[in-house]
Design a protein around this motif. Structure first.
Motif, mmCIF file in Angstrom:
data_model
loop_
_atom_site.group_PDB
_atom_site.id
_atom_site.type_symbol
_atom_site.label_atom_id
_atom_site.label_comp_id
_atom_site.label_asym_id
_atom_site.label_seq_id
_atom_site.Cartn_x
_atom_site.Cartn_y
_atom_site.Cartn_z
ATOM 1 N N ARG A 53 0.777 -1.119 0.178
ATOM 2 C CA ARG A 53 0.040 0.043 -0.046
ATOM 3 C C ARG A 53 0.804 1.095 0.012
ATOM 4 O O ARG A 53 0.451 2.352 -0.732
ATOM 5 N N ILE A 54 1.864 1.330 0.838
ATOM 6 C CA ILE A 54 2.850 2.528 0.743
ATOM 7 C C ILE A 54 3.596 2.442 -0.673
ATOM 8 O O ILE A 54 3.785 3.837 -1.087
ATOM 9 N N GLY A 55 3.815 1.388 -1.237
ATOM 10 C CA GLY A 55 4.537 1.590 -2.535
ATOM 11 C C GLY A 55 3.534 2.216 -3.789
ATOM 12 O O GLY A 55 3.845 2.779 -4.690
ATOM 13 N N SER A 56 2.194 1.706 -3.653
ATOM 14 C CA SER A 56 1.326 2.285 -4.515
ATOM 15 C C SER A 56 0.677 3.683 -4.296
ATOM 16 O O SER A 56 0.198 4.310 -5.284
ATOM 17 N N LEU A 59 2.520 9.831 -3.495
ATOM 18 C CA LEU A 59 2.676 10.828 -2.562
ATOM 19 C C LEU A 59 3.522 10.441 -1.394
ATOM 20 O O LEU A 59 4.590 10.824 -0.937
ATOM 21 N N LEU A 60 3.050 9.481 -0.837
ATOM 22 C CA LEU A 60 3.835 9.142 0.549
ATOM 23 C C LEU A 60 4.976 8.255 0.007
ATOM 24 O O LEU A 60 6.076 8.397 0.735
ATOM 25 N N GLY A 61 5.115 7.640 -1.291
ATOM 26 C CA GLY A 61 6.438 7.052 -1.587
ATOM 27 C C GLY A 61 7.497 8.005 -1.596
ATOM 28 O O GLY A 61 8.666 8.001 -1.497
ATOM 29 N N SER A 62 6.941 9.165 -2.415
ATOM 30 C CA SER A 62 8.085 10.340 -2.614
ATOM 31 C C SER A 62 8.401 11.045 -1.184
ATOM 32 O O SER A 62 9.615 11.473 -1.094
#
Length: 325
Positions: A53-56, A59-62
């Motif tokens: 979910r974090i990888g998808s 914005l959160l991944g950046s």
């Protein structure tokens, strides 16, 4: 306020009672077994799901990549366990509260009643079915509120307000019924919850803030994963003691309020005569007339004494003693 503070210090002192400490071991063993079982079966799948979910989320991944570039290396690996622990915390809190309410509260209420209120009459206005039904719907409502408010937990001020409020309301609903089920009847319980509802809710919210203390243990990041066999029982035991304190606090407060209420307005059960209406006097049976007894016989006159020779006889009764008159 005097009753509130007096109940608070008494509850804190009762937490050191050997019987209370021994009672806290059963919820500790139960919750530790459930936590380790859930971790054994669901820890790895939960981590994989959170990482995906974090990888998808671009914005959160950046944001994570920027923080790692700033020197916070290993943030991506530590973020997934923290999110899993954050999501598991409400479930553990609610289960710990239910375990304390079911396994400890009746025994603690009996302890408080035996030591402080031995003369308080047990009217048994609650039942096990009522406790189970009320606890079930209150727990479902609290879990639904936690689920709906979960996105707001990421707002710094709200995460310090919403969870303690929800846990406090659930504590108030569970403990308010359980501590009065044995000693108060249904009318007294509803009256006490109505009159002292605001104070009891404030007590529950304060206990909810005390229940946030184990979050320091949960927020250990990578250290939590390495020392899980030690930190999980410690955190669960803290939850158990906090909710045991809340049960003792509610018991001291509610039983004291119940005793004061009965002393101020003693409830005398109506007698059978009063319940059936006014009592009318029964008609008196006519008394039998007294028996007429015959008059006693007149005493016989004694025989006249013998007169000497030549003496005149006495005149008859009613005759004049002077002849010729």
């Amino acid at each position: 306020m005097t009753l509130l503070l007096d109940s608070f210090w008494r509850a804190a002192a009762y937490c050191l009672h050997p019987r209370v400490i021994a009672l806290s071991l059963l919820p500790l063993l139960l919750m530790s077994a459930l936590a380790f079982g859930a971790g054994w079966f669901f820890w790895e799948p939960a981590l994989d799901a959170v990482q995906d979910r974090i990888g998808s989320w671009a914005l959160l991944g950046s944001l994570v990549a920027a923080l790692e570039g700033a020197g916070l290396t290993g943030l991506r690996a530590a973020l997934a366990p923290l999110v899993v622990v954050l999501l598991a915390t409400p479930v553990i809190v609610v289960c710990s509260l239910l375990a304390v309410a079911m396994l400890m509260t009746p025994a603690m209420v009996s302890l408080v009643a035996a030591r402080r209120f031995p003369q308080l009459e047990r009217r048994r206005g609650g039942s096990l079915l009522g406790a189970l039904f009320g606890g079930a719907w209150a727990t479902l409502a609290a879990l639904l509120a936690l689920l709906l408010s979960l996105p707001l937990w990421f707002v710094p001020p709200l995460v310090l307000v919403l969870p303690p409020l929800i846990w406090g309301w659930l504590t108030y609903r569970l403990m308010g019924y359980d501590v009065l089920a044995e000693h108060a009847d249904a009318v007294e319980r509803r009256a006490l919850l109505r009159e002292h509802g605001t104070t009891l809710l404030a007590m529950g919210v304060l206990c909810g803030y005390l229940g946030a203390a184990p979050s320091v243990v949960w927020a250990s990041g990578v250290l939590f994963v390495a020392m899980a066999p030690l930190l999980v029982p410690v955190a669960v035991w803290i939850y158990t003691l906090v909710f045991a304190f809340s049960g003792l606090w509610f018991a001291h407060y509610a039983l004291a309020a119940l005793e004061a209420r009965r002393r101020a307005a003693p409830a005398a059960p109506p007698s059978a005569a009063a319940a059936s209406g006014p009592v009318l006097p029964l008609p008196r049976a006519a008394e039998p007339a007294p028996l007429a007894l015959p008059p006693p016989p007149a005493a016989a006159a004694p025989p006249p004494a013998a007169l000497p020779p030549g003496a005149d006889a006495p005149p008859p009764a009613g005759a004049s003693p002077w002849p010729g008159r």
